[in-house]
Design a protein around this motif. Structure first.
Motif, PDB file in Angstrom:
ATOM      1  N   ASP A  73       0.932  -1.171  -0.029  1.00 23.31           N
ATOM      2  CA  ASP A  73      -0.205   0.235  -0.110  1.00 23.31           C
ATOM      3  C   ASP A  73       0.814   1.382  -0.026  1.00 23.31           C
ATOM      4  OD1 ASP A  73      -2.103  -1.502   0.270  1.00 23.31           O
ATOM      5  OD2 ASP A  73      -2.442  -1.218   2.261  1.00 23.31           O
ATOM      6  N   SER A  74       2.160   1.133   0.303  1.00 22.29           N
ATOM      7  CA  SER A  74       3.000   2.366   0.246  1.00 22.29           C
ATOM      8  C   SER A  74       3.661   2.841  -1.167  1.00 22.29           C
ATOM      9  CB  SER A  74       4.109   2.083   1.205  1.00 22.29           C
ATOM     10  OG  SER A  74       3.736   1.754   2.534  1.00 22.29           O
ATOM     11  N   PRO A  75       3.727   4.026  -1.331  1.00 24.62           N
ATOM     12  CA  PRO A  75       4.266   4.575  -2.606  1.00 24.62           C
ATOM     13  C   PRO A  75       5.660   4.147  -2.414  1.00 24.62           C
ATOM     14  CG  PRO A  75       3.693   6.411  -1.048  1.00 24.62           C
ATOM     15  CD  PRO A  75       3.263   5.293  -0.378  1.00 24.62           C
ATOM     16  N   PRO A  76       6.257   4.226  -3.815  1.00 23.72           N
ATOM     17  CA  PRO A  76       7.569   3.844  -4.021  1.00 23.72           C
ATOM     18  C   PRO A  76       8.634   4.739  -3.196  1.00 23.72           C
ATOM     19  CG  PRO A  76       6.502   3.875  -6.039  1.00 23.72           C
ATOM     20  CD  PRO A  76       5.628   4.433  -5.046  1.00 23.72           C
ATOM     21  N   ASP A  77       8.333   5.816  -2.960  1.00 21.71           N
ATOM     22  CA  ASP A  77       9.157   6.990  -2.263  1.00 21.71           C
ATOM     23  C   ASP A  77       8.769   7.041  -0.918  1.00 21.71           C
ATOM     24  OD1 ASP A  77       7.103   8.153  -2.809  1.00 21.71           O
ATOM     25  OD2 ASP A  77       7.853  10.080  -3.613  1.00 21.71           O
ATOM     26  N   ALA A  78       7.945   6.376  -0.256  1.00 23.86           N
ATOM     27  CA  ALA A  78       7.647   6.474   1.078  1.00 23.86           C
ATOM     28  C   ALA A  78       8.859   6.268   1.937  1.00 23.86           C
ATOM     29  CB  ALA A  78       6.509   5.360   1.457  1.00 23.86           C
ATOM     30  N   PRO A  79       8.967   6.999   2.838  1.00 22.34           N
ATOM     31  CA  PRO A  79      10.281   6.953   3.908  1.00 22.34           C
ATOM     32  C   PRO A  79      10.320   5.832   4.774  1.00 22.34           C
ATOM     33  CG  PRO A  79       8.774   8.760   4.515  1.00 22.34           C
ATOM     34  CD  PRO A  79       8.158   8.312   3.132  1.00 22.34           C
ATOM     35  N   TRP A  80       9.148   5.171   4.828  1.00 20.90           N
ATOM     36  CA  TRP A  80       9.144   4.077   5.925  1.00 20.90           C
ATOM     37  C   TRP A  80       9.276   2.595   5.196  1.00 20.90           C
ATOM     38  CZ3 TRP A  80       4.949   7.322   4.822  1.00 20.90           C
ATOM     39  CH2 TRP A  80       3.812   6.572   4.252  1.00 20.90           C
ATOM     40  N   ARG A  81       9.360   2.867   3.774  1.00 19.27           N
ATOM     41  CA  ARG A  81       9.394   1.388   3.048  1.00 19.27           C
ATOM     42  C   ARG A  81      10.850   0.612   3.404  1.00 19.27           C
ATOM     43  NH1 ARG A  81       6.180   0.241  -1.235  1.00 19.27           N
ATOM     44  NH2 ARG A  81       7.848  -1.550  -1.968  1.00 19.27           N
ATOM     45  N   GLY A  82      12.033   1.389   3.685  1.00 23.55           N
ATOM     46  CA  GLY A  82      13.143   0.783   4.061  1.00 23.55           C
ATOM     47  C   GLY A  82      12.964   0.022   5.291  1.00 23.55           C
ATOM     48  N   ALA A  83      12.478   0.639   6.387  1.00 21.27           N
ATOM     49  CA  ALA A  83      12.236  -0.027   7.824  1.00 21.27           C
ATOM     50  C   ALA A  83      11.436  -0.918   7.876  1.00 21.27           C
ATOM     51  CB  ALA A  83      11.864   1.105   8.687  1.00 21.27           C
ATOM     52  N   VAL A  84      10.471  -0.932   6.894  1.00 18.38           N
ATOM     53  CA  VAL A  84       9.347  -2.120   6.858  1.00 18.38           C
ATOM     54  C   VAL A  84       9.973  -3.306   6.023  1.00 18.38           C
ATOM     55  CG1 VAL A  84       7.145  -2.830   5.889  1.00 18.38           C
ATOM     56  CG2 VAL A  84       7.420  -0.536   6.929  1.00 18.38           C
ATOM     57  N   ALA A  85      10.674  -2.993   4.883  1.00 16.26           N
ATOM     58  CA  ALA A  85      11.393  -4.243   4.208  1.00 16.26           C
ATOM     59  C   ALA A  85      12.443  -4.876   5.173  1.00 16.26           C
ATOM     60  CB  ALA A  85      11.950  -3.696   2.984  1.00 16.26           C
ATOM     61  N   HIS A  86      13.340  -4.055   5.788  1.00 14.43           N
ATOM     62  CA  HIS A  86      14.249  -4.659   6.718  1.00 14.43           C
ATOM     63  C   HIS A  86      13.498  -5.300   7.882  1.00 14.43           C
ATOM     64  CE1 HIS A  86      17.254  -4.774   9.938  1.00 14.43           C
ATOM     65  NE2 HIS A  86      17.996  -4.497   8.963  1.00 14.43           N
ATOM     66  N   ARG A  87      12.422  -4.990   8.495  1.00 15.79           N
ATOM     67  CA  ARG A  87      11.888  -5.812   9.445  1.00 15.79           C
ATOM     68  C   ARG A  87      11.234  -6.990   9.030  1.00 15.79           C
ATOM     69  NH1 ARG A  87      10.958  -3.070  14.642  1.00 15.79           N
ATOM     70  NH2 ARG A  87      10.180  -5.047  15.262  1.00 15.79           N
ATOM     71  N   LEU A  88      10.568  -6.870   7.881  1.00  9.66           N
ATOM     72  CA  LEU A  88      10.018  -8.148   6.968  1.00  9.66           C
ATOM     73  C   LEU A  88      11.288  -9.228   6.542  1.00  9.66           C
ATOM     74  CD1 LEU A  88       7.722  -9.543   5.941  1.00  9.66           C
ATOM     75  CD2 LEU A  88       7.996  -8.423   3.818  1.00  9.66           C
ATOM     76  N   ALA A  89      12.227  -8.626   6.145  1.00 10.21           N
ATOM     77  CA  ALA A  89      13.325  -9.517   5.760  1.00 10.21           C
ATOM     78  C   ALA A  89      14.070 -10.118   6.895  1.00 10.21           C
ATOM     79  CB  ALA A  89      14.475  -8.842   5.002  1.00 10.21           C
ATOM     80  N   ALA A  90      14.181  -9.620   8.123  1.00  8.91           N
ATOM     81  CA  ALA A  90      14.676 -10.182   9.272  1.00  8.91           C
ATOM     82  C   ALA A  90      13.874 -10.943   9.960  1.00  8.91           C
ATOM     83  CB  ALA A  90      14.992  -8.948  10.120  1.00  8.91           C
ATOM     84  N   LEU A  91      12.588 -10.672   9.796  1.00  6.56           N
ATOM     85  CA  LEU A  91      11.727 -11.736  10.440  1.00  6.56           C
ATOM     86  C   LEU A  91      11.370 -13.069   9.442  1.00  6.56           C
ATOM     87  CD1 LEU A  91       9.263 -12.316  12.402  1.00  6.56           C
ATOM     88  CD2 LEU A  91       7.582 -11.212  10.553  1.00  6.56           C
TER      89      LEU A  91
END
Length: 373
Positions: free
Chosen positions: A253-271
Motif C-alpha cells: 500500500d506504500s508509494p515507492p518513495d515512502a520514507p518508511w519502506r526501508g524500515a518495513v522491508a528490513h523488519r520483514l526480511a529479518a523476520l
C-alpha cells in the motif's frame, strides 16, 4: 513600503503633539500681556471722559491717572521683556522638524536595522537543525507559556516533536496526551502518542500504545505509522505470520518513495530470514535471545546476512519453495544487493515454469521491490 509610510505618519503626529502645545502656550502668554496694556489705556480714556462731563473731581482724576499709569508702564515693560526674551517658534521650523524627525528615524532603521528579516514563528524556529538553535531557551519559553496556559493544545503539539528529537520520551508522551486532550483526537496525534510510548518503553508496544495505534487506525485506516507499530506488536506477541502479513500489506500500500519502506522491508526480511532459520535448525536458547538483544547494529546486520546465506543455501538444494524465494529476494533488497534479488526471482520462475499463480506472485514481488526492468 506601506508600513514605513504609516510609521512615518505616526512619528510626525507624535512630534506635532509635542510642538503645538509649546507654540500655543507662548502665544497665549504674549496675548495676555498685550490685553492688560489695552485695558489700562481704555481706563485712562474713561477718566478723561468723566472729568470732562463733571462726574469726577480733578484731584480724584489725577490720583486715578497716576495709579493706572503706573500699572500701564509695568505691563508695557513686561510685554517688551517677554517679546525680547521669548519668541514663538517659526512655522517653518516646526514644519521642518515634523518632516525631518520621521525621515531621519526611518533612514537610520533602514541603514542599521533589518527591515527585510522574515517573520520567525515558533513552529518554524523549532524545525531548524539543532545546531542552529538554542533549544534550551526556546523550550523554556514554550514551557513557561504552557505553564501559564496548560490548555493550549497547539502549544503542546508544537513542543512534543522537539521532546522526541531530544530523546525526552516521557515528556513527549505527556505533550501528545495533552494535545489530544485539549485539541481533540486525530489519527496523527494518536499515532504520535503511541510512538512516544514505544520509545519510552525501549521499543516495546505496551497495551496503552497499542490502544493509541488502534484508535489511529479507526480514525484513518491507512495510517502507516499505526500499521507499522501494530505489526511490531504482533511480532512481539509471537504472531510472526500475522506480523509478516501486515508488513507485506503495508509495503503493497506504500508509494515507492515512502520514507518508511526501508524500515518495513528490513523488519520483514529479518523476520522471514529468522523464521526460515528457525524452521531449519533448533530454536534459539534464552542465552541466544539475550545475546541478540545486546548486539550492536553491525552485529545484528551480520546475523541477518548469515540467515540470508543459510536460506539461499537451502533453496539451492530444494527450489520448490516459492515463499522462500520471495523472502530471499526481499532480504537481498534490504541488504542492498538488488541484482541478487533479481537472480532469486529468476530462480523462482525456473522452479515454477508452468504455475500461473506462482508467476503472478513473482511479478507482484518484482513490482513491490522495484525490481522490474
Amino acid at each position: 513600503m506601506g508600513l514605513w509610510v504609516v510609521l512615518a505618519i505616526l512619528t510626525a503626529l507624535a512630534v506635532l503633539s509635542v510642538l503645538v502645545p509649546l507654540t500655543r502656550s507662548r502665544a497665549a502668554a504674549a496675548g495676555a500681556e498685550a490685553s492688560d496694556v489695552a485695558v489700562y489705556r481704555s481706563q485712562l480714556r474713561e477718566i478723561d471722559a468723566e472729568l470732562a462731563r463733571g462726574l469726577l473731581d480733578p484731584r480724584e482724576a489725577e490720583a486715578a491717572r497716576l495709579e493706572i499709569g503706573r500699572r500701564l508702564l509695568a505691563a508695557d515693560r513686561a510685554a517688551q521683556a517677554h517679546s525680547a526674551a521669548v519668541r514663538p517658534l517659526p512655522r517653518g521650523l516646526v514644519a521642518a522638524v515634523i518632516v525631518a524627525v520621521p525621515l531621519l528615524s526611518v533612514g537610520l532603521y533602514l541603514a542599521g536595522g533589518a527591515p527585510g528579516y522574515p517573520d520567525q514563528p515558533l513552529s518554524a524556529r523549532l524545525q531548524k537543525p539543532v545546531e542552529d538553535q538554542d533549544y534550551a531557551i526556546l523550550i523554556a519559553r514554550v514551557e513557561e507559556h504552557l505553564a501559564a496556559n496548560p490548555r493550549d493544545g497547539q502549544g503542546w503539539e508544537v513542543l512534543a516533536p522537539v521532546y522526541m528529537r531530544l530523546g525526552r520520551f516521557e515528556d513527549a508522551a505527556r505533550a501528545w496526551h495533552n494535545a489530544i486532550q485539549f485539541s481533540g483526537a486525530t489519527a496523527a496525534r494518536e499515532a504520535n502518542f503511541g510512538e512516544a510510548l514505544v520509545a519510552l518503553d525501549d521499543g516495546m508496544v505496551s497495551e496503552t500504545a497499542r490502544a493509541a495505534f488502534e484508535r489511529a487506525l479507526a480514525s484513518e485506516p491507512g495510517n502507516a505509522k499505526a500499521r507499522f507499530f501494530l505489526a511490531v506488536a504482533a511480532e512481539q506477541d509471537g504472531d510472526t505470520a500475522g506480523a509478516a502479513a501486515q508488513w507485506r500489506a503495508l509495503l503493497a500500500d506504500s508509494p515507492p518513495d515512502a520514507p518508511w519502506r526501508g524500515a518495513v522491508a528490513h523488519r520483514l526480511a529479518a523476520l522471514e530470514a529468522g523464521a526460515d532459520a528457525t524452521a531449519a535448525a533448533p530454536g534459539p536458547s534464552a542465552a541466544d535471545v539475550a545475546a541478540a538483544g545486546a548486539m550492536t547494529a553491525e552485529e545484528r546486520a551480520r546475523m541477518i546476512s548469515d540467515m540470508v546465506a543459510g536460506l539461499a543455501a537451502r533453496l539451492a538444494e530444494d527450489g520448490r519453495d516459492l515463499d522462500g524465494w520471495l523472502r530471499l529476494a526481499r532480504a537481498y533488497v534490504v541488504l542492498g544487493t538488488p541484482d541478487k534479488a533479481r537472480d532469486a526471482l529468476a530462480s523462482a520462475r525456473r522452479n515454477y515454469p508452468d504455475d500461473a499463480e506462482a508467476g503472478a506472485r513473482i511479478e507482484a514481488a518484482e513490482r513491490e521491490l522495484g525490481l522490474g526492468s
